[in-house]
Write a protein that holds these residues in place. Sequence first.
Motif, PDB file in Angstrom:
ATOM      1  N   ARG A  77       0.827  -1.210   0.000  1.00  0.00           N
ATOM      2  CA  ARG A  77       0.000   0.000   0.000  1.00  0.00           C
ATOM      3  C   ARG A  77       0.858   1.255   0.000  1.00  0.00           C
ATOM      4  NH1 ARG A  77      -3.408  -3.118   3.371  1.00  0.00           N
ATOM      5  NH2 ARG A  77      -2.495  -2.233   5.276  1.00  0.00           N
ATOM      6  N   GLY A  78       1.991   1.211   0.683  1.00  0.00           N
ATOM      7  CA  GLY A  78       2.869   2.375   0.713  1.00  0.00           C
ATOM      8  C   GLY A  78       3.687   2.542  -0.547  1.00  0.00           C
ATOM      9  N   LEU A  79       3.816   1.464  -1.336  1.00  0.00           N
ATOM     10  CA  LEU A  79       4.566   1.489  -2.599  1.00  0.00           C
ATOM     11  C   LEU A  79       3.637   0.969  -3.697  1.00  0.00           C
ATOM     12  CD1 LEU A  79       7.823  -0.133  -1.175  1.00  0.00           C
ATOM     13  CD2 LEU A  79       7.473   2.306  -1.633  1.00  0.00           C
ATOM     14  N   PRO A  80       2.612   1.733  -4.075  1.00  0.00           N
ATOM     15  CA  PRO A  80       1.539   1.193  -4.924  1.00  0.00           C
ATOM     16  C   PRO A  80       1.961   0.794  -6.326  1.00  0.00           C
ATOM     17  CG  PRO A  80       1.278   3.568  -4.597  1.00  0.00           C
ATOM     18  CD  PRO A  80       2.349   3.125  -3.656  1.00  0.00           C
ATOM     19  N   LEU A  81       3.092   1.251  -6.804  1.00  0.00           N
ATOM     20  CA  LEU A  81       3.502   0.908  -8.167  1.00  0.00           C
ATOM     21  C   LEU A  81       4.363  -0.347  -8.248  1.00  0.00           C
ATOM     22  CD1 LEU A  81       4.265   4.346  -9.892  1.00  0.00           C
ATOM     23  CD2 LEU A  81       2.200   2.953  -9.987  1.00  0.00           C
ATOM     24  N   ILE A  82       4.720  -0.930  -7.114  1.00  0.00           N
ATOM     25  CA  ILE A  82       5.561  -2.128  -7.182  1.00  0.00           C
ATOM     26  C   ILE A  82       4.679  -3.354  -7.433  1.00  0.00           C
ATOM     27  CG2 ILE A  82       5.515  -2.474  -4.665  1.00  0.00           C
ATOM     28  CD1 ILE A  82       8.360  -3.599  -4.892  1.00  0.00           C
ATOM     29  N   PRO A  83       4.991  -4.155  -8.451  1.00  0.00           N
ATOM     30  CA  PRO A  83       4.229  -5.396  -8.668  1.00  0.00           C
ATOM     31  C   PRO A  83       4.366  -6.334  -7.473  1.00  0.00           C
ATOM     32  CG  PRO A  83       5.545  -4.829 -10.607  1.00  0.00           C
ATOM     33  CD  PRO A  83       5.999  -3.927  -9.502  1.00  0.00           C
ATOM     34  N   ALA A  84       3.309  -7.061  -7.170  1.00  0.00           N
ATOM     35  CA  ALA A  84       3.287  -7.910  -5.977  1.00  0.00           C
ATOM     36  C   ALA A  84       4.411  -8.945  -5.994  1.00  0.00           C
ATOM     37  CB  ALA A  84       1.925  -8.598  -5.857  1.00  0.00           C
ATOM     38  N   ARG A  85       4.631  -9.576  -7.159  1.00  0.00           N
ATOM     39  CA  ARG A  85       5.685 -10.605  -7.233  1.00  0.00           C
ATOM     40  C   ARG A  85       7.063  -9.988  -7.031  1.00  0.00           C
ATOM     41  NH1 ARG A  85       4.984 -13.882 -12.629  1.00  0.00           N
ATOM     42  NH2 ARG A  85       6.850 -14.907 -11.791  1.00  0.00           N
ATOM     43  N   LEU A  86       7.250  -8.780  -7.521  1.00  0.00           N
ATOM     44  CA  LEU A  86       8.541  -8.126  -7.355  1.00  0.00           C
ATOM     45  C   LEU A  86       8.766  -7.753  -5.896  1.00  0.00           C
ATOM     46  CD1 LEU A  86      11.102  -7.045  -8.571  1.00  0.00           C
ATOM     47  CD2 LEU A  86       9.893  -4.963  -9.237  1.00  0.00           C
ATOM     48  N   LEU A  87       7.715  -7.308  -5.209  1.00  0.00           N
ATOM     49  CA  LEU A  87       7.844  -7.010  -3.778  1.00  0.00           C
ATOM     50  C   LEU A  87       8.250  -8.261  -3.012  1.00  0.00           C
ATOM     51  CD1 LEU A  87       7.563  -5.300  -1.248  1.00  0.00           C
ATOM     52  CD2 LEU A  87       5.088  -5.687  -1.324  1.00  0.00           C
ATOM     53  N   ASP A 100       4.948   7.443   5.462  1.00  0.00           N
ATOM     54  CA  ASP A 100       6.328   7.039   5.717  1.00  0.00           C
ATOM     55  C   ASP A 100       7.327   7.963   5.034  1.00  0.00           C
ATOM     56  OD1 ASP A 100       5.511   4.959   7.314  1.00  0.00           O
ATOM     57  OD2 ASP A 100       5.733   3.423   5.783  1.00  0.00           O
ATOM     58  N   ALA A 101       6.989   8.414   3.814  1.00  0.00           N
ATOM     59  CA  ALA A 101       7.892   9.319   3.102  1.00  0.00           C
ATOM     60  C   ALA A 101       8.009  10.651   3.832  1.00  0.00           C
ATOM     61  CB  ALA A 101       7.394   9.535   1.673  1.00  0.00           C
ATOM     62  N   VAL A 102       6.890  11.189   4.330  1.00  0.00           N
ATOM     63  CA  VAL A 102       6.915  12.470   5.039  1.00  0.00           C
ATOM     64  C   VAL A 102       7.657  12.332   6.366  1.00  0.00           C
ATOM     65  CG1 VAL A 102       5.503  14.249   6.136  1.00  0.00           C
ATOM     66  CG2 VAL A 102       4.818  13.313   3.924  1.00  0.00           C
ATOM     67  N   LEU A 103       7.381  11.253   7.113  1.00  0.00           N
ATOM     68  CA  LEU A 103       8.068  11.049   8.383  1.00  0.00           C
ATOM     69  C   LEU A 103       9.573  10.886   8.183  1.00  0.00           C
ATOM     70  CD1 LEU A 103       5.522   8.636  10.108  1.00  0.00           C
ATOM     71  CD2 LEU A 103       5.947  11.031  10.681  1.00  0.00           C
ATOM     72  N   SER A 104       9.954  10.160   7.126  1.00  0.00           N
ATOM     73  CA  SER A 104      11.377  10.003   6.809  1.00  0.00           C
ATOM     74  C   SER A 104      12.005  11.341   6.441  1.00  0.00           C
ATOM     75  CB  SER A 104      11.538   8.996   5.669  1.00  0.00           C
ATOM     76  OG  SER A 104      12.899   8.847   5.320  1.00  0.00           O
ATOM     77  N   ALA A 105      11.274  12.145   5.658  1.00  0.00           N
ATOM     78  CA  ALA A 105      11.796  13.456   5.254  1.00  0.00           C
ATOM     79  C   ALA A 105      11.992  14.361   6.467  1.00  0.00           C
ATOM     80  CB  ALA A 105      10.850  14.101   4.252  1.00  0.00           C
ATOM     81  N   LEU A 106      11.047  14.341   7.387  1.00  0.00           N
ATOM     82  CA  LEU A 106      11.176  15.170   8.587  1.00  0.00           C
ATOM     83  C   LEU A 106      12.385  14.741   9.421  1.00  0.00           C
ATOM     84  CD1 LEU A 106       7.430  15.470   9.638  1.00  0.00           C
ATOM     85  CD2 LEU A 106       8.903  17.329   8.827  1.00  0.00           C
TER      86      LEU A 106
END
Length: 275
Positions: free
Chosen positions: A86-96, A169-175
Motif C-alpha cells: 500500500r505504501g509502494l503502490p507501483l511495485i508489482p506484488a511478485r517483485l515485492l 512514511d515518506a513524510v516522516l522520513s523526510a522530517l
Amino acid sequence: MTESTWKVVMDGDGVTISGDQFSLTTNGSDPRNMETVVSELQSVTRATYGQYCGLSRAIEMVGERWGLLIIRDLLVSPKTEAELSRGLPLIPARLLSMRLRELTFSGVITPVDGSAGADAADAHGESGAGRRYELTEYGRALEDTVLALGRWGAMALAAPRPEDVVTEDAVLSALKSTYHRDAAKDVTMTVELHVGGVVVHTVVDAGRLELHRGPTSDADLVVYAGLELKALLNGDLTPADALESGDVTVTGSPDLLDHFVEMFHLPQLPRPVAA
C-alpha cells in the motif's frame, strides 16, 4: 560495434520487448509485469560487480529497484507485505515478494510473527499476512545512509509527476532527515503537519524528536503546507512570504512557523537539475 534496435509492442497477449538477439513477452497487458520478468531474470543471472569493495557489496544487497524504499518504510515501523504494498503502490506484488526474499537472505530484514490485528491477506491475497518484516540490527545501520540520500534527492525535487504519491512514511522520513537537534535544544513544541493529503505530527522536547502518524489534539501549531513544504525547508520560501501569499496557512501563532523551519531544513547547495 553495431547499434541494436529495441521494439516494444503491447497487445491483447501482453507486452513484448524485442531486440536483435532476444524477445521477452509478459502474460497480460499490464506493463509492470515486464519489470517483474526482468527482475526475475536478473535474480537468476545476476553477476557481482567484481569489486572487493564495501560499496560494491552494499549495492549488490540493497541497490536493486525498490530496495531502498522498502528499507525507508521499515525504518519507520515493521510492516506486513500488504502494508508495504500500500505504501509502494507501483511495485508489482511478485517483485515485492522477491525483494523481501533478497533482503532477508542478505540479513537486512527478518520476518516476525505479527499481531492478531494484522491484515488478513498479503500482497498476493494469500493468508499469513500476520508475518511482519522488520530491519535487523545490520539493516538498521543503514538509517543514516537512507536519510542522507533522502536529503540529497530532495534537492532535485520539482513539481510532482502524474504518478507520484505522498505517503506517511515518506513524510516522516523526510522530517527525520531534515531535523537539526542543535536548533531544537531549547524548544518544546508539538506541530501537526498537513502535506499532500497526509497528516503527521512531530513532538520536540528539548532536542528530543518524536514522529507520529495522524493528527493530534495537543498541537501548538498546525501547518497546512501542501507541496510548498520543500520550498519552505530549503529557504526558497520564507515563513513570512509563505503566510502572506497563502501558500502555507497555520493554526496557532505564526511565529512558531519560524521555529519549525529552524528545526527542520534542507542544506543549501548549488541547485541541481530538477528531477
